[in-house]
Scaffold this motif. Sequence first.
Motif, mmCIF file in Angstrom:
data_model
loop_
_atom_site.group_PDB
_atom_site.id
_atom_site.type_symbol
_atom_site.label_atom_id
_atom_site.label_comp_id
_atom_site.label_asym_id
_atom_site.label_seq_id
_atom_site.Cartn_x
_atom_site.Cartn_y
_atom_site.Cartn_z
ATOM 1 N N VAL A 176 -2.865 -12.323 -4.656
ATOM 2 C CA VAL A 176 -4.143 -12.197 -4.275
ATOM 3 C C VAL A 176 -4.223 -11.835 -2.584
ATOM 4 C CG1 VAL A 176 -6.763 -13.029 -4.003
ATOM 5 C CG2 VAL A 176 -5.440 -13.054 -6.252
ATOM 6 N N THR A 177 -3.634 -12.653 -2.009
ATOM 7 C CA THR A 177 -3.412 -12.532 -0.722
ATOM 8 C C THR A 177 -2.858 -11.333 -0.175
ATOM 9 O OG1 THR A 177 -3.557 -15.078 -0.177
ATOM 10 C CG2 THR A 177 -2.457 -13.934 1.737
ATOM 11 N N TYR A 178 -1.739 -10.871 -0.822
ATOM 12 C CA TYR A 178 -0.797 -9.808 -0.444
ATOM 13 C C TYR A 178 -1.820 -8.638 -0.737
ATOM 14 C CZ TYR A 178 2.211 -5.719 -1.196
ATOM 15 O OH TYR A 178 2.728 -4.478 -1.024
ATOM 16 N N ALA A 179 -2.573 -8.463 -1.569
ATOM 17 C CA ALA A 179 -3.456 -7.465 -2.117
ATOM 18 C C ALA A 179 -4.519 -7.465 -1.187
ATOM 19 C CB ALA A 179 -3.918 -7.667 -3.587
ATOM 20 N N ARG A 180 -5.029 -8.394 -0.892
ATOM 21 C CA ARG A 180 -6.149 -8.216 0.268
ATOM 22 C C ARG A 180 -5.566 -7.705 1.712
ATOM 23 N NH1 ARG A 180 -9.039 -14.002 -1.000
ATOM 24 N NH2 ARG A 180 -10.197 -13.095 -2.836
ATOM 25 N N LEU A 181 -4.390 -8.214 2.001
ATOM 26 C CA LEU A 181 -3.827 -7.717 3.172
ATOM 27 C C LEU A 181 -3.450 -6.310 3.115
ATOM 28 C CD1 LEU A 181 -3.226 -8.152 6.195
ATOM 29 C CD2 LEU A 181 -1.195 -9.360 5.474
ATOM 30 N N ARG A 182 -2.891 -5.767 2.054
ATOM 31 C CA ARG A 182 -2.355 -4.432 1.724
ATOM 32 C C ARG A 182 -3.777 -3.632 1.709
ATOM 33 N NH1 ARG A 182 -1.592 -3.743 -4.185
ATOM 34 N NH2 ARG A 182 -3.959 -3.803 -3.720
ATOM 35 N N ASP A 183 -4.860 -3.912 1.262
ATOM 36 C CA ASP A 183 -6.002 -3.125 1.393
ATOM 37 C C ASP A 183 -6.560 -2.997 3.096
ATOM 38 O OD1 ASP A 183 -5.763 -2.804 -1.146
ATOM 39 O OD2 ASP A 183 -7.133 -3.940 -2.057
ATOM 40 N N LEU A 184 -6.555 -4.148 3.654
ATOM 41 C CA LEU A 184 -7.007 -4.029 4.952
ATOM 42 C C LEU A 184 -6.053 -2.867 5.736
ATOM 43 C CD1 LEU A 184 -7.258 -7.830 6.170
ATOM 44 C CD2 LEU A 184 -9.064 -5.970 5.661
ATOM 45 N N VAL A 185 -4.725 -3.101 5.489
ATOM 46 C CA VAL A 185 -3.724 -1.980 6.381
ATOM 47 C C VAL A 185 -4.242 -0.522 5.552
ATOM 48 C CG1 VAL A 185 -1.278 -1.104 6.449
ATOM 49 C CG2 VAL A 185 -2.107 -3.597 6.641
ATOM 50 N N LEU A 186 -4.082 -0.409 4.293
ATOM 51 C CA LEU A 186 -4.293 0.796 3.528
ATOM 52 C C LEU A 186 -5.520 1.866 3.854
ATOM 53 C CD1 LEU A 186 -2.989 2.659 1.205
ATOM 54 C CD2 LEU A 186 -4.234 1.125 -0.360
ATOM 55 N N PHE A 187 -6.571 0.921 4.071
ATOM 56 C CA PHE A 187 -7.702 1.687 4.021
ATOM 57 C C PHE A 187 -8.392 1.433 5.503
ATOM 58 C CE2 PHE A 187 -8.224 -0.032 -0.317
ATOM 59 C CZ PHE A 187 -7.825 1.386 -1.032
ATOM 60 N N GLY A 188 -7.227 1.401 6.402
ATOM 61 C CA GLY A 188 -7.566 1.399 7.977
ATOM 62 C C GLY A 188 -8.533 0.379 8.650
ATOM 63 N N HIS A 189 -8.650 -0.859 8.070
ATOM 64 C CA HIS A 189 -9.493 -1.674 8.619
ATOM 65 C C HIS A 189 -8.860 -2.438 9.876
ATOM 66 C CE1 HIS A 189 -12.628 -1.457 5.475
ATOM 67 N NE2 HIS A 189 -11.569 -1.691 4.516
ATOM 68 N N LEU A 190 -7.469 -2.372 9.757
ATOM 69 C CA LEU A 190 -6.385 -2.811 10.968
ATOM 70 C C LEU A 190 -6.216 -1.737 11.744
ATOM 71 C CD1 LEU A 190 -4.155 -5.752 9.340
ATOM 72 C CD2 LEU A 190 -6.505 -5.954 10.265
ATOM 73 N N ALA A 191 -6.678 -1.450 12.804
ATOM 74 C CA ALA A 191 -6.262 -0.057 13.601
ATOM 75 C C ALA A 191 -4.935 -0.129 14.049
ATOM 76 C CB ALA A 191 -7.303 -0.225 14.844
ATOM 77 N N PRO A 192 -4.237 1.010 14.035
ATOM 78 C CA PRO A 192 -2.915 1.072 14.667
ATOM 79 C C PRO A 192 -2.934 0.702 15.918
ATOM 80 C CG PRO A 192 -3.529 3.177 13.256
ATOM 81 C CD PRO A 192 -4.879 2.287 13.587
ATOM 82 N N GLY A 193 -1.761 -0.165 16.187
ATOM 83 C CA GLY A 193 -1.609 -0.617 17.600
ATOM 84 C C GLY A 193 -2.496 -1.678 18.056
ATOM 85 N N ALA A 194 -3.336 -2.222 17.305
ATOM 86 C CA ALA A 194 -4.299 -3.435 17.657
ATOM 87 C C ALA A 194 -3.544 -4.617 17.019
ATOM 88 C CB ALA A 194 -5.521 -3.144 17.213
ATOM 89 N N PRO A 195 -2.870 -5.387 17.892
ATOM 90 C CA PRO A 195 -2.479 -6.788 17.395
ATOM 91 C C PRO A 195 -3.334 -7.595 16.762
ATOM 92 C CG PRO A 195 -2.634 -6.830 19.787
ATOM 93 C CD PRO A 195 -2.904 -5.418 19.433
#
Length: 219
Positions: free
Chosen positions: A13-32
């Motif tokens: 569940v945790t992996y799927a949630r973090l994957r979706d944050l990346v996949l759908f751009g909720h984590l901006a490229p380059g922003a730590p």
Amino acid sequence: MDAVTRKIPSHEVTYARLRDLVLFGHLAPGAPVTIQGLISDLGAGMTPVREAIRRLTADGALLPQGNRRVSVPHLTLGLLEQVAFARLTIEPKLAELAATHLNPALIDRLQGLDNLVDQAIRAGNVPGYLAANHAFHFALYEVSEAAVLVDMAQSLWLRFGPSLRVVCSRYGQAALPDRHSEALAAMRAGDPIALARAIERDIEQGVDQVRLAILQGEI
């Protein structure tokens, strides 16, 4: 116990949630982002979050930054060309393979997902567009019976999705790729080659937009 009632392990569940944050751009490229911040955002413990980060790092979707931070890598022009080559090789083939397994019910389901894509485009809803677009493609690919290629496609989308989110957010409705009507017409005609070509054009549209943004220094 069937698949509906079986409890999904918390680390998945945790992996799927973090994957979706990346996949759908909720984590901006380059922003730590800090690991502690992800623990809070995901409502998960240190161990499953670290495992999710490890898996996504192996996929090239996250980059360790030191000091307990990670970030989504910037998509350079060189990386984009590699991702584009791989997507344009794998995904049209998945569509072609899937064509032999299509039935009216599945085509209706895909039409419903494309309706959600269209609604998101009209509303300028970028997160909704990205989620519905992903659902459309992988609902098609999953019936290809080519699990290795599907896994590869998922990994490629993790590398491409964050940059597409940036482009779509900056340029609005005109930047939302959608050639699904051509794909659906090919499905109804029972034409695997036309379906593969429609998926190829859909991918090319998104790649062209991201390439232009990179060349112009927008991402």
